[in-house]
Design an enzyme around this catalytic site. Structure first.
Site, PDB file in Angstrom:
ATOM      1  N   GLU A 149       9.785   1.347  10.582  1.00  0.00           N
ATOM      2  CA  GLU A 149      11.200   2.823  10.713  1.00  0.00           C
ATOM      3  C   GLU A 149      10.064   4.123  10.528  1.00  0.00           C
ATOM      4  O   GLU A 149       8.880   4.276  10.591  1.00  0.00           O
ATOM      5  CB  GLU A 149      11.226   2.274   9.160  1.00  0.00           C
ATOM      6  CG  GLU A 149      11.889   1.182   8.800  1.00  0.00           C
ATOM      7  CD  GLU A 149      13.509   1.294   9.546  1.00  0.00           C
ATOM      8  OE1 GLU A 149      13.800   2.507  10.006  1.00  0.00           O
ATOM      9  OE2 GLU A 149      13.733  -0.119   9.691  1.00  0.00           O
ATOM     10  N   GLU A 208       9.230  16.445  15.440  1.00  0.00           N
ATOM     11  CA  GLU A 208       9.299  16.347  14.721  1.00  0.00           C
ATOM     12  C   GLU A 208       9.279  16.885  12.782  1.00  0.00           C
ATOM     13  O   GLU A 208       7.800  17.541  13.279  1.00  0.00           O
ATOM     14  CB  GLU A 208       9.682  14.652  13.364  1.00  0.00           C
ATOM     15  CG  GLU A 208       9.983  14.472  12.313  1.00  0.00           C
ATOM     16  CD  GLU A 208       9.849  13.136  11.886  1.00  0.00           C
ATOM     17  OE1 GLU A 208       8.501  12.447  11.614  1.00  0.00           O
ATOM     18  OE2 GLU A 208      10.705  12.610  11.148  1.00  0.00           O
ATOM     19  N   CYS A 245      13.298  11.536   7.488  1.00  0.00           N
ATOM     20  CA  CYS A 245      13.232  10.416   8.770  1.00  0.00           C
ATOM     21  C   CYS A 245      14.544  11.104   9.400  1.00  0.00           C
ATOM     22  O   CYS A 245      14.725  11.077  10.763  1.00  0.00           O
ATOM     23  CB  CYS A 245      12.896   9.202   8.382  1.00  0.00           C
ATOM     24  SG  CYS A 245      14.019   8.484   7.704  1.00  0.00           S
ATOM     25  N   LYS A 275       0.968  -1.205  -0.345  1.00  0.00           N
ATOM     26  CA  LYS A 275       0.288  -0.488   0.385  1.00  0.00           C
ATOM     27  C   LYS A 275       0.971   1.444  -0.048  1.00  0.00           C
ATOM     28  O   LYS A 275       1.615   1.782   1.029  1.00  0.00           O
ATOM     29  CB  LYS A 275      -1.048  -0.150   1.752  1.00  0.00           C
ATOM     30  CG  LYS A 275      -1.989   1.147   0.930  1.00  0.00           C
ATOM     31  CD  LYS A 275      -2.545   2.368   1.239  1.00  0.00           C
ATOM     32  CE  LYS A 275      -1.580   2.826   2.300  1.00  0.00           C
ATOM     33  NZ  LYS A 275      -1.535   3.820   1.712  1.00  0.00           N
TER      34      LYS A 275
HETATM   35  P1  NAD Z   1       1.951   8.486   7.743  1.00  0.00           P
HETATM   36  O1  NAD Z   1       2.507   7.947   8.628  1.00  0.00           O
HETATM   37  O2  NAD Z   1       1.895   9.821   7.311  1.00  0.00           O
HETATM   38  O3  NAD Z   1       1.720   7.626   6.683  1.00  0.00           O
HETATM   39  C1  NAD Z   1       2.478   6.153   5.774  1.00  0.00           C
HETATM   40  C2  NAD Z   1       1.568   5.720   5.757  1.00  0.00           C
HETATM   41  O4  NAD Z   1       0.880   5.327   5.977  1.00  0.00           O
HETATM   42  C3  NAD Z   1       0.952   6.194   4.251  1.00  0.00           C
HETATM   43  O5  NAD Z   1       1.130   5.014   3.581  1.00  0.00           O
HETATM   44  C4  NAD Z   1      -0.210   6.042   4.826  1.00  0.00           C
HETATM   45  O6  NAD Z   1      -1.157   6.388   4.044  1.00  0.00           O
HETATM   46  C5  NAD Z   1      -0.636   4.798   5.636  1.00  0.00           C
HETATM   47  N1  NAD Z   1      -1.498   5.291   6.938  1.00  0.00           N
HETATM   48  C6  NAD Z   1      -1.919   6.141   7.337  1.00  0.00           C
HETATM   49  N2  NAD Z   1      -2.862   5.839   8.134  1.00  0.00           N
HETATM   50  C7  NAD Z   1      -3.103   4.870   8.438  1.00  0.00           C
HETATM   51  C8  NAD Z   1      -4.029   3.366   9.411  1.00  0.00           C
HETATM   52  N3  NAD Z   1      -4.670   4.216  10.152  1.00  0.00           N
HETATM   53  N4  NAD Z   1      -3.278   2.111   8.796  1.00  0.00           N
HETATM   54  C9  NAD Z   1      -2.532   1.835   7.847  1.00  0.00           C
HETATM   55  N5  NAD Z   1      -1.801   2.486   7.392  1.00  0.00           N
HETATM   56  C10 NAD Z   1      -1.846   3.915   7.377  1.00  0.00           C
HETATM   57  O7  NAD Z   1       3.691   9.440   7.334  1.00  0.00           O
HETATM   58  P2  NAD Z   1       3.978  10.511   6.286  1.00  0.00           P
HETATM   59  O8  NAD Z   1       3.994  11.706   6.346  1.00  0.00           O
HETATM   60  O9  NAD Z   1       3.593   9.531   4.622  1.00  0.00           O
HETATM   61  O10 NAD Z   1       5.862  10.148   6.191  1.00  0.00           O
HETATM   62  C11 NAD Z   1       6.840  10.767   6.906  1.00  0.00           C
HETATM   63  C12 NAD Z   1       6.861  10.659   8.353  1.00  0.00           C
HETATM   64  O11 NAD Z   1       7.636   8.847   7.572  1.00  0.00           O
HETATM   65  C13 NAD Z   1       7.856  10.713   8.738  1.00  0.00           C
HETATM   66  O12 NAD Z   1       8.166  10.810  10.622  1.00  0.00           O
HETATM   67  C14 NAD Z   1       9.103  10.393   8.951  1.00  0.00           C
HETATM   68  O13 NAD Z   1       9.990  10.556   9.943  1.00  0.00           O
HETATM   69  C15 NAD Z   1       8.556   8.849   8.728  1.00  0.00           C
HETATM   70  N6  NAD Z   1       9.901   8.153   7.748  1.00  0.00           N
HETATM   71  C16 NAD Z   1      10.728   7.428   8.917  1.00  0.00           C
HETATM   72  C17 NAD Z   1      11.760   6.108   7.511  1.00  0.00           C
HETATM   73  C18 NAD Z   1      11.994   5.650   8.547  1.00  0.00           C
HETATM   74  O14 NAD Z   1      12.841   4.807   7.842  1.00  0.00           O
HETATM   75  N7  NAD Z   1      12.240   5.858  10.071  1.00  0.00           N
HETATM   76  C19 NAD Z   1      12.113   6.804   6.697  1.00  0.00           C
HETATM   77  C20 NAD Z   1      11.264   7.720   6.037  1.00  0.00           C
HETATM   78  C21 NAD Z   1      10.200   8.073   6.777  1.00  0.00           C
END
Ligand code: NAD
Length: 471
Positions: free
Chosen positions: A244, A378, A278, A169
């Site tokens: 992650e 963040e 991140c 997804k």
């Molecule tokens: P997000 O958590 O909003 O979304 C990530 C994914 O989760 C999306 O595909 C979203 O549709 C899905 N999602 C959202 N709600 C959900 C639910 N209730 N059930 C299942 N799936 C759901 O994050 P974002 O805004 O897309 O990304 C930014 C974040 O990602 C930042 O906090 C960043 O630090 C983190 N990040 C971490 C790493 C790492 O390797 N640690 C790498 C890249 C980004």
């Protein structure tokens, strides 16, 4: 307009006639693509396909898996310019960086698994036992928008190499490279059902994926808030999770460091992908008596980072990925001013000449209090907090003083000393005196930054259960 009205299920494209999600170009705000806002039915079909394909793929030979990954690697190389431009438009990373990072890293990571796999021991002896490493089962992969293809590759390549089947997804904000990936995989010898992709919102299709009993593992990259929801959902039927999540990483500049080099290294890291990284080093810890000099150096460095059209070769700082992200970052800049931090460079106003698109000025705050919200939360934008400290012990305490622990840096004139301080940081990786990123080293977080590791053999082991045969 890229009309992607389809999902990839059981080895074929299944057309979608329901609601669509608009995808915006970061630099202009224009709608450039539309993808399905699919529903639970499509997700359930994809999970059923992955479940049906599991038994056979779990018994595939290493040669079969390697062949598919070689085909994938060739496809990623061939389509690299298209991948780079797609991510540049969706996320806003300047093309000069998107080419080696957003398009180059997915191919490099795939290659790293091709190197690792022939020598990986899927069985080993321990006394009278044969220990077997068996694929976990159907894996649900949920990914974010900031490195949209790279995050996907870090999951599906080791999962497929382990003998798992996958339902992806992708992010609903930057999904187009997941379609490119599905097209590439469609042209390989991967059996139907091993890789499936369903596009849609997290609270709909994502929710179905994380709660489905036939999904035995969820591999997630994204915010700590969503990771928390996933951990709770997974607990209900003891799914394995790999998370992650976010970060608020510290760059610790020791008194004997080359201050100019350390500030430059920190700023370059902090502003990579407009701060939408991140691992971004967003807190720069400096000796109190060098605070003002460090701020001057930081201001001079960001003055060279004028935001511009990410498609132009000379641009070094692009826009943010969405209007929502831009507004969130601007709110944090206003909050920093309210909290009493010193605005050293940038600010909440739109940068000159950027009336379209999601641009924010590169911003530096000085004299930031370690427990203030801008130093704890963040921001995910081009914002650096400079925090003064009085001695090494205080520097370590401040560095470790957030809920996160994803990355960090230590700078010193003495490598051994830098390494000693690095060993005190409660974080998954530390760049010592500007050490280079290594795609064969484990990557992941302490605390609220994550559970599990990606990259290299550690990334492969996440997708393996352990069985021991007592002989
Ligand atoms: P997000 O958590 O909003 O979304 C990530 C994914 O989760 C999306 O595909 C979203 O549709 C899905 N999602 C959202 N709600 C959900 C639910 N209730 N059930 C299942 N799936 C759901 O994050 P974002 O805004 O897309 O990304 C930014 C974040 O990602 C930042 O906090 C960043 O630090 C983190 N990040 C971490 C790493 C790492 O390797 N640690 C790498 C890249 C980004």
């Amino acid at each position: 307009m890229n009309e992607l009205n389809r999902n990839y299920i059981n080895g074929q494209w299944v057309s979608w006639a329901g609601d669509m999600i608009d995808i915006h170009e970061a630099g202009t705000g224009d709608v450039i693509a539309r993808v399905p806002a699919a529903g639970a039915d499509e997700m359930e079909q994809a999970i059923a396909a992955a479940d049906a394909a599991f038994e056979s793929w779990s018994e595939s030979t290493l040669e079969e898996r390697i062949k598919v990954l070689e085909q994938l690697h060739a496809g990623l190389k061939e389509r690299a310019p298209e991948i780079a431009e797609t991510v540049c438009r969706e996320v806003g990373m300047p093309i000069k960086l998107a080419t080696p990072i957003q398009a180059g890293m997915p191919a490099a990571v795939t290659k790293s698994y091709l190197k690792l796999l022939p020598d990986f021991e899927f069985t080993e002896q321990s006394g009278n036992s044969e220990v077997q490493y068996a694929p976990v089962g159907v894996v649900g992969c949920i990914t974010p928008w900031n490195y949209p293809l790279h995050q996907v590759i870090l999951k599906i390549v080791p999962a497929i190499a382990a003998g798992c089947t996958v339902v992806l997804k992708p992010s609903e904000i930057a999904p187009q490279t997941a379609f490119i990936l599905a097209e590439i995989l469609d042209g390989t010898d991967l059996p139907k059902g091993v890789f499936n992709m369903v596009c849609g919102y997290g609270h709909t299709v994502g929710d179905t994926l994380i709660k489905h009993p036939d999904v035995r593992m969820v591999s997630f990259t994204g915010s700590t808030r969503t990771g928390n929801l996933i951990a709770h959902a997974a607990a209900d039927d003891f799914k394995r999770i790999a998370l992650e999540m976010g970060g608020k990483s510290a760059s610790v500049i020791l008194p004997d460091a080359d201050l100019a080099a350390a500030v430059k290294g920190t700023i370059n890291n902090c502003l990579l992908n407009s701060g939408q990284t991140c691992t971004a080093l967003t807190r720069m810890l400096v000796p109190a008596d060098k605070h003002d000099e460090a701020c001057e150096l930081a201001a001079a460095a960001v003055a060279k980072m004028t935001p511009g059209n990410p498609l132009e070769e000379t641009t070094r700082l692009g826009p943010l990925s969405s209007a929502q992200q831009r507004d969130k970052v601007i709110d944090y800049i206003k909050l920093g001013i309210e909290e009493g931090a010193k605005l050293v460079a940038g600010g909440p106003e739109a940068p000159e000449g950027c009336d379209k698109g999601y641009f924010v000025k590169a911003t530096v705050f000085g004299n930031v209090k370690p427990d203030s919200r801008i130093a704890q939360e963040e921001i995910f934008g081009p914002v650096l907090c400079v925090i003064p400290y009085n001695d090494e012990a205080e520097a370590v305490k401040i560095a470790n003083g957030t809920q996160y622990g994803l990355s960090g840096a230590v700078w010193s004139g003495d490598d051994a000393k830098a390494k000693k301080i690095a060993g005190k940081l409660r974080t998954g990786q530390v760049f010592v005196n500007g050490g280079a990123f290594n795609p064969m080293a484990p990557f992941g977080g302490f605390g609220h930054s994550g559970i599990g590791r990606e990259f290299g053999k550690w990334g492969l082991e996440e997708f393996l259960e352990i069985r021991s045969l007592q002989l």
